[in-house]
Design a protein around this motif. Structure first.
Motif, PDB file in Angstrom:
ATOM      1  N   LYS A   1       0.834  -1.199   0.000  1.00 29.93           N
ATOM      2  CA  LYS A   1       0.000   0.000   0.000  1.00 29.93           C
ATOM      3  C   LYS A   1       0.870   1.251   0.000  1.00 29.93           C
ATOM      4  CE  LYS A   1      -0.822   0.320   4.983  1.00 29.93           C
ATOM      5  NZ  LYS A   1      -1.746   0.902   5.930  1.00 29.93           N
ATOM      6  N   LEU A   2       0.223   2.359  -0.337  1.00 27.43           N
ATOM      7  CA  LEU A   2       0.918   3.631  -0.358  1.00 27.43           C
ATOM      8  C   LEU A   2       1.348   4.036   1.055  1.00 27.43           C
ATOM      9  CD1 LEU A   2      -1.415   5.583  -2.801  1.00 27.43           C
ATOM     10  CD2 LEU A   2       0.947   4.923  -3.260  1.00 27.43           C
ATOM     11  N   PRO A   3       2.400   4.845   1.168  1.00 27.39           N
ATOM     12  CA  PRO A   3       2.841   5.243   2.512  1.00 27.39           C
ATOM     13  C   PRO A   3       1.819   6.128   3.222  1.00 27.39           C
ATOM     14  CG  PRO A   3       4.030   6.471   0.822  1.00 27.39           C
ATOM     15  CD  PRO A   3       3.251   5.405   0.112  1.00 27.39           C
ATOM     16  N   VAL A   4       1.763   5.967   4.537  1.00 30.39           N
ATOM     17  CA  VAL A   4       0.974   6.837   5.414  1.00 30.39           C
ATOM     18  C   VAL A   4       1.941   7.754   6.174  1.00 30.39           C
ATOM     19  CG1 VAL A   4      -0.609   6.919   7.373  1.00 30.39           C
ATOM     20  CG2 VAL A   4      -0.902   5.174   5.600  1.00 30.39           C
ATOM     21  N   TRP A   5       2.834   7.162   6.934  1.00 33.83           N
ATOM     22  CA  TRP A   5       3.973   7.888   7.545  1.00 33.83           C
ATOM     23  C   TRP A   5       5.151   6.926   7.468  1.00 33.83           C
ATOM     24  CZ3 TRP A   5       8.090   9.995   9.072  1.00 33.83           C
ATOM     25  CH2 TRP A   5       8.170  11.242   9.699  1.00 33.83           C
ATOM     26  N   GLU A   6       5.873   7.017   6.347  1.00 31.50           N
ATOM     27  CA  GLU A   6       6.982   6.091   6.089  1.00 31.50           C
ATOM     28  C   GLU A   6       8.275   6.656   6.636  1.00 31.50           C
ATOM     29  OE1 GLU A   6      10.551   4.790   3.955  1.00 31.50           O
ATOM     30  OE2 GLU A   6       9.609   6.767   3.892  1.00 31.50           O
ATOM     31  N   LEU A   7       9.065   5.780   7.242  1.00 32.72           N
ATOM     32  CA  LEU A   7      10.337   6.187   7.837  1.00 32.72           C
ATOM     33  C   LEU A   7      11.335   5.048   7.690  1.00 32.72           C
ATOM     34  CD1 LEU A   7      12.122   8.016   9.617  1.00 32.72           C
ATOM     35  CD2 LEU A   7      10.960   7.094  11.615  1.00 32.72           C
ATOM     36  N   ALA A   8      12.423   5.305   6.988  1.00 30.25           N
ATOM     37  CA  ALA A   8      13.511   4.332   6.835  1.00 30.25           C
ATOM     38  C   ALA A   8      13.003   2.991   6.327  1.00 30.25           C
ATOM     39  CB  ALA A   8      14.255   4.162   8.164  1.00 30.25           C
ATOM     40  N   SER A   9      12.190   3.026   5.283  1.00 26.69           N
ATOM     41  CA  SER A   9      11.603   1.838   4.654  1.00 26.69           C
ATOM     42  C   SER A   9      10.653   1.083   5.582  1.00 26.69           C
ATOM     43  CB  SER A   9      12.698   0.887   4.139  1.00 26.69           C
ATOM     44  OG  SER A   9      13.438   1.515   3.111  1.00 26.69           O
ATOM     45  N   ASN A  10      10.167   1.745   6.607  1.00 24.40           N
ATOM     46  CA  ASN A  10       9.173   1.179   7.528  1.00 24.40           C
ATOM     47  C   ASN A  10       7.897   2.011   7.446  1.00 24.40           C
ATOM     48  OD1 ASN A  10      10.580  -0.661  10.085  1.00 24.40           O
ATOM     49  ND2 ASN A  10      11.911   0.410   8.667  1.00 24.40           N
ATOM     50  N   GLU A  11       6.751   1.378   7.527  1.00 23.53           N
ATOM     51  CA  GLU A  11       5.499   2.094   7.675  1.00 23.53           C
ATOM     52  C   GLU A  11       5.174   2.173   9.156  1.00 23.53           C
ATOM     53  OE1 GLU A  11       2.995   4.395   7.631  1.00 23.53           O
ATOM     54  OE2 GLU A  11       3.239   3.881   5.520  1.00 23.53           O
ATOM     55  N   THR A  12       5.142   3.371   9.694  1.00 25.51           N
ATOM     56  CA  THR A  12       4.865   3.531  11.120  1.00 25.51           C
ATOM     57  C   THR A  12       3.368   3.501  11.411  1.00 25.51           C
ATOM     58  OG1 THR A  12       4.707   5.947  11.039  1.00 25.51           O
ATOM     59  CG2 THR A  12       6.917   5.003  11.299  1.00 25.51           C
ATOM     60  N   GLU A  13       2.520   3.686  10.377  1.00 27.01           N
ATOM     61  CA  GLU A  13       1.061   3.795  10.524  1.00 27.01           C
ATOM     62  C   GLU A  13       0.693   4.924  11.486  1.00 27.01           C
ATOM     63  OE1 GLU A  13      -0.723   2.398   8.502  1.00 27.01           O
ATOM     64  OE2 GLU A  13      -0.083   0.375   8.036  1.00 27.01           O
ATOM     65  N   CYS A  14       1.550   5.932  11.545  1.00 28.04           N
ATOM     66  CA  CYS A  14       1.276   7.051  12.434  1.00 28.04           C
ATOM     67  C   CYS A  14       0.310   8.022  11.774  1.00 28.04           C
ATOM     68  CB  CYS A  14       2.578   7.754  12.783  1.00 28.04           C
ATOM     69  SG  CYS A  14       2.423   9.001  14.065  1.00 28.04           S
ATOM     70  N   MET A  15      -0.534   8.631  12.572  1.00 31.77           N
ATOM     71  CA  MET A  15      -1.550   9.567  12.097  1.00 31.77           C
ATOM     72  C   MET A  15      -2.582   8.819  11.241  1.00 31.77           C
ATOM     73  SD  MET A  15      -0.303  11.836  13.913  1.00 31.77           S
ATOM     74  CE  MET A  15      -1.539  13.080  13.685  1.00 31.77           C
ATOM     75  N   ILE A  16      -3.382   9.563  10.479  1.00 35.34           N
ATOM     76  CA  ILE A  16      -4.562   8.958   9.875  1.00 35.34           C
ATOM     77  C   ILE A  16      -4.676   9.338   8.399  1.00 35.34           C
ATOM     78  CG2 ILE A  16      -5.786   8.944  12.076  1.00 35.34           C
ATOM     79  CD1 ILE A  16      -7.388  11.369  11.078  1.00 35.34           C
ATOM     80  N   GLY A  17      -5.645   8.760   7.734  1.00 31.16           N
ATOM     81  CA  GLY A  17      -5.880   9.036   6.330  1.00 31.16           C
ATOM     82  C   GLY A  17      -4.925   8.261   5.440  1.00 31.16           C
ATOM     83  N   TYR A  18      -5.083   8.468   4.125  1.00 30.16           N
ATOM     84  CA  TYR A  18      -4.131   7.916   3.150  1.00 30.16           C
ATOM     85  C   TYR A  18      -3.754   9.064   2.212  1.00 30.16           C
ATOM     86  CZ  TYR A  18      -8.982   6.584   1.873  1.00 30.16           C
ATOM     87  OH  TYR A  18     -10.351   6.550   1.692  1.00 30.16           O
ATOM     88  N   HIS A  19      -2.966   9.993   2.795  1.00 31.36           N
ATOM     89  CA  HIS A  19      -2.753  11.282   2.142  1.00 31.36           C
ATOM     90  C   HIS A  19      -1.711  11.255   1.027  1.00 31.36           C
ATOM     91  CE1 HIS A  19      -5.605  13.016   4.775  1.00 31.36           C
ATOM     92  NE2 HIS A  19      -4.874  12.888   5.860  1.00 31.36           N
ATOM     93  N   SER A  20      -1.110  10.098   0.767  1.00 35.04           N
ATOM     94  CA  SER A  20      -0.338   9.978  -0.474  1.00 35.04           C
ATOM     95  C   SER A  20      -1.210  10.338  -1.657  1.00 35.04           C
ATOM     96  CB  SER A  20       0.159   8.540  -0.656  1.00 35.04           C
ATOM     97  OG  SER A  20       1.093   8.175   0.304  1.00 35.04           O
ATOM     98  N   VAL A  21      -2.489   9.986  -1.578  1.00 35.64           N
ATOM     99  CA  VAL A  21      -3.379  10.225  -2.720  1.00 35.64           C
ATOM    100  C   VAL A  21      -3.578  11.718  -2.961  1.00 35.64           C
ATOM    101  CG1 VAL A  21      -4.536   8.025  -2.237  1.00 35.64           C
ATOM    102  CG2 VAL A  21      -5.598  10.156  -1.482  1.00 35.64           C
ATOM    103  N   SER A  22      -3.473  12.513  -1.912  1.00 35.13           N
ATOM    104  CA  SER A  22      -3.568  13.963  -2.084  1.00 35.13           C
ATOM    105  C   SER A  22      -2.387  14.482  -2.899  1.00 35.13           C
ATOM    106  CB  SER A  22      -3.608  14.656  -0.721  1.00 35.13           C
ATOM    107  OG  SER A  22      -3.518  16.060  -0.852  1.00 35.13           O
ATOM    108  N   VAL A  23      -1.192  13.996  -2.577  1.00 35.30           N
ATOM    109  CA  VAL A  23       0.011  14.415  -3.293  1.00 35.30           C
ATOM    110  C   VAL A  23      -0.088  14.008  -4.765  1.00 35.30           C
ATOM    111  CG1 VAL A  23       2.527  14.217  -3.383  1.00 35.30           C
ATOM    112  CG2 VAL A  23       1.359  14.193  -1.164  1.00 35.30           C
ATOM    113  N   ILE A  24      -0.575  12.793  -5.007  1.00 32.18           N
ATOM    114  CA  ILE A  24      -0.695  12.295  -6.379  1.00 32.18           C
ATOM    115  C   ILE A  24      -1.744  13.089  -7.154  1.00 32.18           C
ATOM    116  CG2 ILE A  24      -1.327  10.293  -7.784  1.00 32.18           C
ATOM    117  CD1 ILE A  24      -0.271   8.537  -5.424  1.00 32.18           C
ATOM    118  N   ALA A  25      -2.922  13.259  -6.553  1.00 30.35           N
ATOM    119  CA  ALA A  25      -4.002  13.995  -7.229  1.00 30.35           C
ATOM    120  C   ALA A  25      -3.596  15.422  -7.521  1.00 30.35           C
ATOM    121  CB  ALA A  25      -5.270  13.951  -6.383  1.00 30.35           C
ATOM    122  N   ASP A  26      -2.895  16.054  -6.578  1.00 28.37           N
ATOM    123  CA  ASP A  26      -2.459  17.432  -6.768  1.00 28.37           C
ATOM    124  C   ASP A  26      -1.503  17.533  -7.956  1.00 28.37           C
ATOM    125  OD1 ASP A  26      -2.732  20.085  -5.838  1.00 28.37           O
ATOM    126  OD2 ASP A  26      -0.789  19.984  -4.827  1.00 28.37           O
ATOM    127  N   ALA A  27      -0.584  16.569  -8.046  1.00 28.33           N
ATOM    128  CA  ALA A  27       0.366  16.571  -9.163  1.00 28.33           C
ATOM    129  C   ALA A  27      -0.348  16.347 -10.494  1.00 28.33           C
ATOM    130  CB  ALA A  27       1.422  15.491  -8.938  1.00 28.33           C
TER     131      ALA A  27
END
Length: 933
Positions: free
Chosen positions: A376-402
């Motif tokens: 799945k797309l990153p939520v709060w990715e850090l050092a190749s780890n998904e921390t699952e910190c915070m909420i939403g799936y805001h990668s899609v915002s970055v993609i849609a904006d682009a």
């Protein structure tokens, strides 16, 4: 002619880059207060963040490793986070000392003074007072450069401590020769499985003078989960030792390549100037003019903080560690890490679409690879780890904006596939969200925030579908994007949590609780960026919505409920120090009151950003706090990322020049028209073809006593008075219960445990079904609680402990009672003597959240409610260090006992011990059902 233009463009570029913008950068901004920034050396988006560490305890204000209020440095490590709210990094720590070496950080640490400390873009220097050692640091993308000047002669040591800061899972040091070592460190903190390799080169031969390890101790190889070494040599007064440290996420081969590519120079000053030049190149993308040097420092430091991350996370040959922990090679793009997307989708990424379209493409290609390798797309990715910190799936915002802004260089179809995958998961309340069109407290904690942010993200996916001409999928996600309507309470205008089909009461919009993410209803009741006209209409028009915006700024500036350190920079209930508020002042533009936007934005720019260590009003959050400043001072802001347009305000500076990637320059003054600003940078983007979509009907609320003695009145209310309501009751013990939906005509009474379902309908469009359960009391016992419950964890009152409804393992749903720093004691009154053979009470442990099992539970009996006899003691068997969230029933089998009263006494764990992150704080007892049989 073309050659002349190219030459002219090159000349202009050289003139711009030759200007010294980096002179205005003050890396100490944000290192005090709650900014959580670090002052050390980094180049733009660099893998190395070489900075001093003054905090090793993982404390909140030490998340970056440094806080300006400190006076002791423990060492200089090569990775740091910029302004986060959780502590991590601090890898590959070196510390110079003089004299007899020690591997105890209390011994090798040193006092320092800010008088002898300096930081500029790409450079840091300090004097270590203990041994009179001058330290200077600079860096390239992947190699940190250290210069240690020993102002006294003697035995010089360089300490390498792999146990610095986070938990060491695997450590390895390989001695290559007397000037070269290789290091492997695998660690666990916020990111649970971090890999980093390092190659360290000393400018003169060094010998191991002290070692501490619990693993192998061979001639040239040391391993363990406890590993520290001292490297020593004799030095003369004034002698320098230079150290170069290359790092890599992939392996020793990668770190050697990185050293060959970026670590060949022995000229510290040249590398320092190179780092300064790298910063000037990035900072020169925006030229602002001001006679106020403090404003220039604030602005260019804000740009500096935005360009500090995401961080390049691949070797010079493109090799990187994927989300599945396998090694890959990036082809045609650069691979990055550190995506604080809940924060940065709002302003930092929109700013990048204006200034750096190529890097935006790289970020999205990184997202796609993480989807392919990690599911799945990153939520709060850090050092190749998904921390699952915070909420939403805001990668899609970055993609849609682009995509909306015409940025290319990534696979639109694959990006859309990955985005849709995130939206169709069954995690974090999404299952209920998809089925019911909202999340209730019964489904998932932080239900209001998750519903609202998922709805915005769904709108972003719909915009992608529109661009890709996917009509049906556009309509599906546009319908989901309206899910906010199910949590909008038309009676008060707030986004309010729902529980068991009804509104959650009591309701106080200032209350910070587990229904919101780092905020309260004030902060989230304006978060419908995808449908601001719809939100205005729900409030009854522009005038009433204007009053509602006024209200957040004029509300009392204190919150209630849980203490939330992130909520800072308050104007009324508006909180500039945390992200959910960041767009709110711009909403005045939508009600035709731009002068109010002007007033609020200027006030925030003037008062909440300073050229001082405490110059940020809240966590920097990986550039978001600063990106807000940069955009707002330019006179633009992206209220709705995914739309190729800006909301506008009068620019803060008299003149601004923005140099875009295509070679053009945009000049902004206070006289620049709002229409020109609105499409700045995206003037030629053509909108996609519009499709129709269905307006969603909101689900009705069902109100009744959740727990009742003999009967309760049920009332069903639509959220829109024009809606018709249909309902159904279900009672397996009552043959007359309704088995099909029928029109609701008014309140009715139930006298048995009953499930009620209802939906609303308008113009043939049905809402989702609201389902609620109402329980007739399983007993008529009474209970007296002799302990003071935490008002955040009341579970609906004292009867919750004997209502027959068991608390969920997700305690944030609110079914547990919480008692902090005290022993829990309650007395059950059965109203008349009864015989029992089994007693029980249920408790929960979530060690990370300070909730621990009681040490023991005692059960007493009494006939008069005064004189109690101990029946049984049940000892705890759950390890307090066990971080698994778990429930335990402290059950006691007793001899047949006739009694009227039972007392339950659960002894609290006490103060949190040293090994706990909250050491010294009071632990909680969480208790739910007490039963006697």
């Amino acid at each position: 002619m073309k050659k002349s233009l190219a030459l002219f463009s090159l000349l202009v570029t050289q003139i711009i880059y030759s200007q010294n913008f980096s002179q205005y950068v003050n890396p100490f901004i944000g290192t005090g207060g709650h900014g959580h920034t670090f002052p050390g050396a980094i180049v733009p988006f660099g893998m190395v963040q070489l900075s001093p560490d003054t905090r090793v305890d993982g404390s909140w204000d030490g998340c970056s490793g440094y806080h300006y209020s400190d006076s002791v440095i423990y060492g200089f490590s090569h990775t740091h986070l910029n302004g986060t709210g959780v502590s991590d990094y601090g890898d590959i720590m070196l510390m110079p000392t003089l004299g007899n070496p020690s591997l105890n950080n209390q011994d090798y640490s040193s006092k320092f003074s800010h008088k002898n400390e300096k930081a500029t873009a790409g450079f840091y220097a300090v004097k270590l007072d203990k041994n009179n050692i001058d330290v200077r640091l600079t860096t390239t993308k992947r190699v940190g450069y250290h210069e240690y000047t020993f102002n006294n002669g003697g035995n010089a040591n360089i300490i390498l401590d792999l146990n610095h800061r986070d938990k060491l899972l695997e450590g390895e040091v390989k001695i290559i020769d007397d000037k070269t070592i290789e290091v492997f460190r695998r660690s666990e903190a916020w990111a649970t499985n971090q890999y980093i390799y390092a190659r360290i080169e000393f400018s003169k031969p060094m010998k191991i003078s002290k070692k501490e390890t619990n693993g192998k101790q061979e001639d040239r190889l040391y391993t363990g989960t406890k590993l520290a070494l001292a490297f020593s040599t004799s030095v003369k007064k004034g002698e320098k030792i230079n150290v170069k440290v290359a790092i890599s996420p992939t392996g020793y081969e990668g770190v050697e390549k990185n050293m060959i590519a970026e670590g060949q120079s022995n000229n510290f000053e040249m590398i320092r100037k190179q780092a300064d030049g790298d910063w000037n190149k990035e900072l020169s993308k925006i030229e602002v003019k001001s006679d106020d040097k403090n404003k220039l420092s604030i602005f260019y430091t804000a740009m500096y903080h935005v360009f500090t991350q995401p961080n390049i996370n691949m070797d010079v040959d493109g090799k990187y560690r994927g989300r599945d922990n396998k090694l890959y090679t990036a082809k045609g793009f650069d691979y990055y890490s550190v995506f604080s997307l809940w924060d940065t989708f709002r302003a930092a990424h929109p700013l990048m679409t204006l200034l750096d379209r190529k890097r935006t493409t790289d970020f999205i290609n990184t997202f796609i690879k993480q989807y392919e390798q990690g599911g799945k797309l990153p939520v709060w990715e850090l050092a190749s780890n998904e921390t699952e910190c915070m909420i939403g799936y805001h990668s899609v915002s970055v993609i849609a904006d682009a995509m909306a802004k015409g940025i290319t260089g990534f696979d639109y179809e694959k990006a859309y596939e990955a985005s849709k995958n995130s939206a169709m998961q069954d995690i974090f309340g999404l299952n209920a969200y998809k089925q019911n069109n909202y999340i209730s407290i019964d489904d998932e904690h932080e239900s209001v925030s998750k519903t609202l942010e998922y709805a915005y993200d769904d709108w972003c996916i719909a915009q992608m579908a529109k661009i890709l001409n996917k009509k049906e999928e556009y309509q599906y996600f546009m319908k989901r994007s309206q899910n906010w309507k199910n949590l909008y309470n038309p009676k008060n205008g707030f986004m309010q949590a729902r529980k068991n089909g009804n509104w959650y009461e009591p309701f106080e919009p200032r209350e910070v609780n587990n229904n919101y993410t780092e905020g309260n209803s004030w902060h989230y009741s304006y978060f419908v960026p995808q449908d601001i006209p719809g939100l205005i209409q729900a409030h009854g028009g522009k005038e009433k919505f204007e009053q509602f915006i006024d209200a957040i700024f004029s509300a009392p500036n204190t919150t209630t409920g849980r203490e939330q350190v992130d909520i800072t920079g308050l104007i009324g209930q508006y909180a500039q120090g945390n992200e959910p508020s960041h767009h709110i002042a711009y909403l005045y533009n939508f009600v035709d009151k731009p002068q109010k936007t002007e007033e609020k934005i200027k006030y925030i720019l003037d008062h909440f950003y300073k050229n001082a260590p405490d110059g940020l009003i809240g966590n920097e959050d990986c550039g978001q706090m600063s990106a807000w400043y940069v955009l707002s001072s330019l006179g633009i802001y992206s209220v709705t990322p995914g739309k190729p347009e800006w909301e506008t305000v009068t620019p803060y500076f008299d003149e601004v020049k923005i140099h875009l990637e295509d070679g053009t320059t945009k000049t902004i003054t206070k006289a620049t028209s709002k229409d020109e600003l609105k499409k700045l940078g995206f003037e030629n983007v053509k909108p996609a073809k519009e499709f129709n979509y269905i307006e969603q009907t909101a689900a009705p609320v069902i109100a009744a006593d959740r727990l009742f003695d003999f009967s309760t009145k049920v009332e069903i209310t639509p959220l829109n008075e024009k809606d018709k309501v249909y309902y159904m009751t279900l009672d397996d013990n009552d043959k007359n219960a309704r088995k099909a939906f029928t029109a609701y005509k008014g309140p009715f009474t139930i006298n048995k445990t009953t499930q009620i379902s209802a939906y609303a309908e308008r113009k043939g469009i049905k809402s989702s079904v609201t389902t609620a359960n109402f329980n007739r009391r399983p007993n008529h016992w009474d209970i007296t609680i002799n302990s003071k419950v935490n008002p955040q964890y009341m579970a609906g009152g004292k009867l919750a402990l004997i209502d027959g409804i068991n608390g969920d393992i997700n305690w944030r749903k609110g079914e547990w009672q919480g008692y902090q720093g005290q022993t829990f004691e309650a007395v059950l009154d059965f109203k008349s003597p009864q015989q029992f053979t089994k007693l029980s009470s249920t408790y929960l442990q979530d060690s990370r959240a300070w909730v621990l099992m009681p040490k023991k539970v005692e059960y007493y009996a009494s006939m008069n409610g005064k004189d109690f006899i101990l029946l049984k003691t049940v000892d705890n068997t759950v390890d307090p260090k066990d971080e698994k969230v778990q429930i335990k029933d402290f059950e006691a089998d007793i001899l047949p006992t006739e009694t009227r009263y039972i007392k339950v006494k659960a002894y609290h764990f006490g103060k949190l011990p040293e090994w706990h992150q909250g050491a010294g704080g009071d632990s909680y007892i969480f208790v739910d059902e007490i039963s006697a049989k």
